[in-house]
Design an enzyme around this catalytic site. Structure first.
Site, PDB file in Angstrom:
ATOM      1  N   TYR A 163     -12.661  -2.828  10.970  1.00 37.49           N
ATOM      2  CA  TYR A 163     -11.318  -2.237  10.791  1.00 37.49           C
ATOM      3  C   TYR A 163     -10.524  -2.293  12.090  1.00 37.49           C
ATOM      4  O   TYR A 163      -9.365  -2.696  12.114  1.00 37.49           O
ATOM      5  CB  TYR A 163     -11.453  -0.783  10.317  1.00 37.49           C
ATOM      6  CG  TYR A 163     -10.141  -0.013  10.351  1.00 37.49           C
ATOM      7  CD1 TYR A 163      -9.278  -0.019   9.254  1.00 37.49           C
ATOM      8  CD2 TYR A 163      -9.754   0.714  11.488  1.00 37.49           C
ATOM      9  CE1 TYR A 163      -8.068   0.676   9.295  1.00 37.49           C
ATOM     10  CE2 TYR A 163      -8.554   1.406  11.530  1.00 37.49           C
ATOM     11  CZ  TYR A 163      -7.717   1.388  10.430  1.00 37.49           C
ATOM     12  OH  TYR A 163      -6.519   2.075  10.475  1.00 37.49           O
ATOM     13  N   GLY A 184       2.201   4.807   3.524  1.00 35.10           N
ATOM     14  CA  GLY A 184       3.093   3.935   2.747  1.00 35.10           C
ATOM     15  C   GLY A 184       3.937   4.742   1.778  1.00 35.10           C
ATOM     16  O   GLY A 184       5.158   4.539   1.666  1.00 35.10           O
ATOM     17  N   GLY A 228       0.822  -1.214   0.000  1.00 35.84           N
ATOM     18  CA  GLY A 228       0.000   0.000   0.000  1.00 35.84           C
ATOM     19  C   GLY A 228       0.852   1.259   0.000  1.00 35.84           C
ATOM     20  O   GLY A 228       0.573   2.204   0.737  1.00 35.84           O
TER      21      GLY A 228
END
Ligand code: NDP
Ligand code: PMR
Length: 398
Positions: A273, A99, A93
């Site tokens: 999540y 990232g 990512g």
């Protein structure tokens, strides 16, 4: 005003959390990017010359908050001097947010070649160019963590390049806070846990062999965690709270037939999540227990700060996206820029002083790193073992 509006987006149970106390008093994990008196005091202890050496963009006062207590990563330690070659770090990512900022920070040192492992090849190429990374410092490779076949294909392709693997950063994630119904990965797992946990679980297990073979002086595997999965913090107590329960939903396949939640409950995208982040932190510790001594690999997790401007919040309602950054900047003071967060993760990748294994790193108000405490659930060794065993079955390793 900003707080009230953000606050009104939340279930009523949150009210007591805010009303009960001042944010800063009970915080275990805070980051400050705003200039503060204490930062100034602290920076006085280091000479201005020294600050400029550590941070070339330092200018008296205002940027003092970026001075860290840990040695700068561009200083060659005896450990680093053992090798002349560039390190190779795979970052999942890396096409946006944390990232990308980490890829940029590592590339800028001239000591790293970054493999940007991304699901959207073109987007990643454009992103690398947009932040000014030079061609010789990175390679984009295709990886879709929402497909276990793609994970295996990535590992095969990586091995074909015959590059050594020195550091793996499991960073990619999806967050679906407004989804009413679950969506699923190629193999039929609920998307958030499937991508953030199961995809990374298989990737890290397969690439562990490659890390073992590396002759780099400090081999590391990092799995990005978060404050919101830790219920020992204020942020982790904002409903819905993370809770893996007895993992019955995961054990029954997480495919929506019995349940699409790890604890077997009703689907809730925000909770899925947060649960996935607990899995990330538990997995890092289980890897440490099983493999650190045998392989010498350093396993670590971190909370980089609240990077309120990233694409992670792309599926949230527009009002949230508007108010979340100022709320974090001015009210909780938990906000951190993408650039600063990237430097933090880059420290965990390469800084000799962050080489301890099994640690969950955080940064304090002066941007100094420290070993943080995980919540009871996120540090539960029995749950970590069970999660490992169930996950192995789901990804076809057992
Ligand atoms: P972003 O959305 O900016 O970045 C997430 C990255 O993951 C993107 O590059 C995205 O690719 C990639 N991705 C998503 N799904 C897949 C997939 N199936 N396969 C491969 N790559 C995928 O968010 P952040 O930078 O904020 O998030 C990075 C990490 O930081 C996450 O682990 C998150 O949990 C963590 N974190 C973030 C915080 C924050 O405040 N933002 C706080 C604490 C932790 P694409 O570009 O194609 O969409
Ligand atoms: Mg949260 C110091 C307090 C603090 C910090 C550091 C965060 C980080 N948050 C804090 C407090 C609060 N938040 C409070 C008091 C509220 C109620 C008004 C609140 C609300 C809130 C929401 C609705 N916060 C959120 C959301 C999200 O949708 C984000 C989330 O949970 O994503 C899973 C989020 C976050 N807050 C954070 C961080 C880092 C996030 C992003 C979560 C992550 O990446 O793990």
């Amino acid at each position: 005003m900003a707080l009230q509006a953000a606050y009104s987006l939340l279930p009523s149970t949150t009210a007591s959390i805010y009303k009960e106390g001042r944010f800063s008093a009970s915080l275990k994990e805070t980051t400050l990017t705003s200039f503060s008196f204490s930062n100034n005091l602290r920076s006085d202890k280091i000479s201005i010359k020294e600050q400029r050496r550590q941070n070339p963009r330092f200018s008296t006062g205002i940027r003092a908050q970026t001075v860290t207590a840990t040695p700068p990563s561009n200083e060659a330690s005896p450990e680093q001097k053992k090798t002349q070659r560039k390190g190779t770090a795979v970052i999942t990512g890396a096409s946006s947010g944390l990232g990308l900022a980490t890829a940029k920070a590592l590339a800028d040192t001239g000591k790293w070649h970054v493999i940007m492992a991304c699901r959207n090849f073109l987007k990643a190429e454009k992103a690398a160019k947009s932040v000014g990374m030079s061609k010789e410092d990175y390679t984009v490779m295709h990886l879709d963590l929402a497909s276990l076949e793609s994970v295996k294909q990535f590992v095969d392709n990586y091995r074909r390049t015959e590059r050594p693997l020195d550091v793996l950063v499991c960073n990619a994630a999806v967050y679906q806070p407004t989804a009413k119904e679950p969506s699923f990965t190629a193999e039929g797992f609920e998307l958030s846990v499937g991508t953030n946990h199961l995809g990374h679980f298989l990737l890290s297990r397969l690439l562990l062999d490659d890390l073992k073979k590396s002759d780099y002086p400090s081999k590391r595997m990092i799995i990005v965690g978060s404050i919101t999965g830790n219920t020992n913090t204020l942020a982790g107590n904002v409903p819905p709270k993370a809770n893996l329960g007895d993992l019955r939903g995961l054990a029954s396949g997480l495919n929506g037939q019995n349940s699409s939640m790890i604890d077997g409950g009703e689907y809730d995208g925000a909770k899925a999540y947060k649960d996935s982040k607990v899995c990330n932190m538990l997995t890092m510790q289980e890897l440490h227990r099983r493999y650190h001594e045998e392989t010498g690999v350093t396993f670590a997790s971190l909370y980089p700060g609240c990077i309120a401007t990233t694409g992670l919040f792309r599926e949230h309602v527009p009002l949230f996206r508007l108010l979340f950054p100022p709320f974090q900047k001015y009210i909780t003071k938990g906000y951190v820029s993408e650039e600063e967060a990237g430097k933090r993760l880059a420290q965990v990748v390469s800084d000799p002083s962050l080489g301890k294994s099994g640690v969950y790193w955080s940064w304090n108000n002066n941007s100094s790193s420290f070993e943080n405490q995980l919540s009871k659930e996120a540090s539960d060794a029995e749950k970590a073992k069970k999660l490992w065993e169930v996950s192995e079955k789901l990804v076809g390793l057992a």
